[in-house]
Design an enzyme around this catalytic site. Structure first.
Site, PDB file in Angstrom:
ATOM      1  N   HIS A 323     105.438  82.694 -35.596  1.00  8.58           N
ATOM      2  CA  HIS A 323     106.188  81.722 -36.379  1.00  8.58           C
ATOM      3  C   HIS A 323     105.562  80.347 -36.182  1.00  8.58           C
ATOM      4  O   HIS A 323     104.973  80.062 -35.146  1.00  8.58           O
ATOM      5  CB  HIS A 323     107.674  81.705 -35.952  1.00  8.58           C
ATOM      6  CG  HIS A 323     108.556  80.945 -36.878  1.00  8.58           C
ATOM      7  ND1 HIS A 323     108.807  79.605 -36.718  1.00  8.58           N
ATOM      8  CD2 HIS A 323     109.220  81.334 -37.985  1.00  8.58           C
ATOM      9  CE1 HIS A 323     109.605  79.193 -37.689  1.00  8.58           C
ATOM     10  NE2 HIS A 323     109.875  80.227 -38.471  1.00  8.58           N
ATOM     11  N   ASP A 382     112.082  88.130 -39.854  1.00 12.95           N
ATOM     12  CA  ASP A 382     111.652  89.122 -40.844  1.00 12.95           C
ATOM     13  C   ASP A 382     111.332  90.465 -40.205  1.00 12.95           C
ATOM     14  O   ASP A 382     111.393  91.510 -40.870  1.00 12.95           O
ATOM     15  CB  ASP A 382     110.419  88.625 -41.604  1.00 12.95           C
ATOM     16  CG  ASP A 382     110.722  87.386 -42.421  1.00 12.95           C
ATOM     17  OD1 ASP A 382     111.753  87.374 -43.103  1.00 12.95           O
ATOM     18  OD2 ASP A 382     109.933  86.430 -42.373  1.00 12.95           O
TER      19      ASP A 382
END
Length: 447
Positions: A323, A382
């Site tokens: 991320h 996700d």
């Protein structure tokens, strides 16, 4: 007659920019600084994403935290669960108005959202059923733009009018998504057309499950799990791609329908809202090539092949891992993983859940071996969200639309903030690196 292929050769040649030029002119590609941090382009009071401490240019990784209006999202989740209620409506109230509602305020707001879920008269028939789309995000965007025509005061940018529009759209998104999906199933998949009226007394999570299931049945745990996913996806700071897109459009004084459609169009992309679909497809490929899901070496070998660009889609990306801000952990992934464990047990899918846990555990070492990287790396939301949606029986084409059902709350909060505190059109600079050319009359041009 020229072909598209011939035109394409012109574009690829004349649109190419040497990467060295970006370095020479100190371009912040992707609005990112050289150390990977985002370029500071605005201020917000709505959401804060915290994944590291920056001290004299040095990044120190910390456990990830996500704050909505200064409140840790984990507290929102745990307190709603402890009180045995759904939390998404409270989250929307907090994001929109900046304070936690009392019991009466929450009841009244939830009732307001429930009452607004029904679409305008004839809208479903004229705008959804008569013009279905294979892609639900495409249909969601077109439907939101079309709602402009049903609004008696669409261009009024007063905070009061924009707030009205935002509340109506937050309420209507689940119905639009569900009806668009049902129309797609009927007209493109040749299945029976089943349309349910939204129940005003349901939570948003219950409403979504009820609207997309022919029998309208779901378990309490299923609704709780979807409610959690909606809370976690509702907001992620002003700099995420779709929210920044809404800020960008709003700063130009466009109408609410156009501004939110800009967010929808951004979220549709695989690098943003569509990322969980990539995770699910990667996992499907892994299951084809890895015989023993609990074999650490076999799973690690597959992940290494993916990272080297030798497996799955050959991009060299392990989807759902890493991320831009979170380093040690993504709090959304942690909360969703914990809930996924309970749902996996109910659905008898613990073997698959344990495979996800195994990947989470070994992927940092795979990165070290293949990339020589010592950076902290963790799963993002996700990684688990697609797995959760799959367990809920939600089809792949609804993964990103359900993300939009949640994120519209954050978009609306940021649109209100831009209207109240922005006041200036957002206009970053681009440097033109095309050399000056003289005009050549058509008679003198090469054939």
């Amino acid at each position: 007659m020229s072909s598209i292929k011939e035109y394409l050769s012109e574009i690829t040649g004349n649109d190419y920019i040497d990467s060295e030029l970006y370095t020479r002119f100190n371009v912040k590609r992707g609005l990112r600084n050289a150390d990977g941090t985002g370029v500071l382009v605005g201020l917000t009071r709505i959401g804060d994403v915290h994944g590291y401490i920056l001290d004299e240019g040095e990044k120190t990784p910390v456990v990830g935290k996500l704050f909505y209006r200064g409140i840790d999202v984990e507290e929102l989740v745990t307190n709603a669960a402890a009180e045995g209620r759904f939390g998404f409506e409270e989250t929307v109230y907090l994001l929109m108005f900046g304070v936690l509602p009392n019991k009466e305020q929450l009841t009244n707001f939830s009732t307001l959202l429930g009452d607004k879920r029904v679409l305008p008269a004839n809208f479903a028939e004229d705008s959804i059923m008569k013009a279905p789309s294979r892609d639900i995000m495409n249909k969601l965007g077109r439907s939101v733009l079309t709602l402009y025509s049903w609004d008696n005061d669409p261009e009024n940018l007063s905070p009061e009018n924009v707030l009205r529009q935002c509340i109506e759209l937050i309420a209507q998104f689940p119905t639009i998504v569900a009806y668009s999906y049902m129309a797609k199933k009927h007209y493109y998949d040749h299945e029976s057309l089943i349309i349910h009226l939204p129940a005003s007394s349901c939570s948003t999570a219950e409403s979504v499950l009820s609207l997309i299931r022919p029998d309208q049945q779901f378990t309490k745990l299923e609704a709780e799990t979807l409610d959690l996913a909606l809370i976690l996806h509702a907001e992620h700071g002003g700099g995420n791609n779709s929210t920044f897109a809404v800020h960008l459009a709003s700063s130009a004084d466009t109408d609410t329908y156009a501004a939110l459609t800009t967010g929808i169009n951004s979220l549709k992309g695989f690098k943003h809202g569509g990322a969980n679909i990539k995770v699910v497809r990667m996992m499907a490929d892994l299951k084809k090539h890895v015989k023993q899901w609990d074999n650490v070496g076999e799973v690690a070998d597959y992940l290494g092949d993916v990272l080297r660009g030798e497996a799955y889609d050959h991009t060299g990306l392990i989807y759902g891992i890493g991320h831009a801000v979170y380093t040690i952990s993504d709090p959304r992934a942690v909360l969703l993983r914990n809930k996924a464990a309970k749902l996996a047990e109910e659905k008898n899918l613990m073997d698959e859940f344990n495979l996800y846990l195994l990947i989470e555990r070994i992927v940092p070492e795979v990165f070290r071996k293949v990339k020589g990287s010592e950076k902290d790396i963790c799963p993002n939301v996700d990684f688990y969200s697609g797995f959760v949606y799959g367990m809920l029986g939600i089809p792949e084409e609804l993964y990103t639309p359900i993300f939009a059902v949640s994120r519209v709350a954050g978009w609306c909060a940021h649109r209100m903030e831009e209207i109240v505190s922005g006041g200036r059109i957002i206009r970053p600079a681009y440097k033109c690196v095309q050399k000056r050319l003289g005009y050549v009359p058509i008679s003198g041009r090469e054939e």
